[in-house]
Design an enzyme around this catalytic site. Structure first.
Site, PDB file in Angstrom:
ATOM      1  N   ARG A 171       0.859  -1.187   0.000  1.00  0.00           N
ATOM      2  CA  ARG A 171       0.000   0.000   0.000  1.00  0.00           C
ATOM      3  C   ARG A 171       0.894   1.235   0.000  1.00  0.00           C
ATOM      4  NH1 ARG A 171      -3.963   1.313   4.944  1.00  0.00           N
ATOM      5  NH2 ARG A 171      -2.153   2.450   5.735  1.00  0.00           N
ATOM      6  N   SER A 202     -12.272  -4.425   3.166  1.00  0.00           N
ATOM      7  CA  SER A 202     -12.299  -3.617   4.385  1.00  0.00           C
ATOM      8  C   SER A 202     -13.726  -3.472   4.906  1.00  0.00           C
ATOM      9  CB  SER A 202     -11.724  -2.222   4.122  1.00  0.00           C
ATOM     10  OG  SER A 202     -10.347  -2.294   3.826  1.00  0.00           O
ATOM     11  N   LYS A 255      -3.448   6.296   8.548  1.00  0.00           N
ATOM     12  CA  LYS A 255      -4.430   6.341   7.466  1.00  0.00           C
ATOM     13  C   LYS A 255      -5.249   7.613   7.635  1.00  0.00           C
ATOM     14  CE  LYS A 255      -7.446   3.228   4.871  1.00  0.00           C
ATOM     15  NZ  LYS A 255      -8.594   4.081   4.563  1.00  0.00           N
TER      16      LYS A 255
END
Length: 214
Positions: free
Chosen positions: A42, A111, A140
């Site tokens: 990511r 998610s 995040k």
């Protein structure tokens, strides 16, 4: 369903910004030596080409070790890489589209941030859920409000697939997360920002194993 969900015990999500200037491949390999069982690539600030190059470098090193490499969000990059699968969020391509593009053997994670997301998970399509954030997290920027352990446990009981918990997880609270029902812990800064990535991963791995052995 012929595909097999890997060991989710210690699931590393990469972040070069948090890696303290170290090469991502070095950070990941140290973490794998310590006990990381799954790696998700990511890199939100990287271009598609950069991500592809990083993915190739990681896949070359991880595949002989039997550690799956998943790509965050980008089904196209997972396909281009020949990665082991993809992890999608609620605003990404739907899981059924990812499954259709990647094929029956790929791993597809989804998610789940709250009860409202539960209808989006079809266990015939999705292999595992990433649930969180459990605790407040700075890794995040667009994270939803933290679920807390009780909120996580309630969600976990409603999910028919393995669950990896994410969001603010550290060596200090990982045991409580596993005890609340997680099959594994997903971390970013707890490993990427650690002075000794191998040792940080090993501490998490031993914590998970200790709770399971109770």
């Amino acid at each position: 369903m012929s595909r097999r969900v890997p060991d989710l015990s210690v699931y590393l999500v990469t972040d070069r910004v948090l890696a303290r200037g170290r090469a991502l491949v070095d950070v990941v390999l140290a973490a794998v030596r310590g006990g990381v069982t799954v790696v998700q690539l990511r890199e939100k600030d990287a271009s598609a080409r950069e991500t592809l190059e990083l993915g190739r470098a990681l896949l070359t090193r991880l595949r002989p070790l039997g550690v799956p490499l998943l790509v965050n969000d980008r089904v196209d990059l997972a396909l281009a890489l020949g990665a082991d699968g993809v992890h999608v969020g609620q605003s990404d391509l739907p899981p059924e589209v990812a499954r259709r593009l990647l094929g029956p053997e790929a791993l597809v994670g989804l998610s789940i941030t709250g009860p409202e997301d539960l209808p989006t998970l079809d266990p015939s399509v999705v292999d595992y859920a990433g649930v969180g954030p459990i605790f407040p997290t700075a890794s995040k920027a667009d994270a939803t409000p933290a679920l807390g352990l009780e909120g996580f446990a309630r969600l976990r009981r409603q999910l028919p697939v393995p669950v990896v918990a994410i969001g603010g997880i550290t060596a200090a609270n990982a045991s409580a997360v596993i005890a609340a029902g997680a099959d594994g812990v997903s971390v970013v800064s707890a490993i990427c920002s650690a002075e000794d990535c191998e040792s940080a991963a090993n501490t998490l791995a031993r914590t998970v194993q200790a709770v399971r052995a109770r």
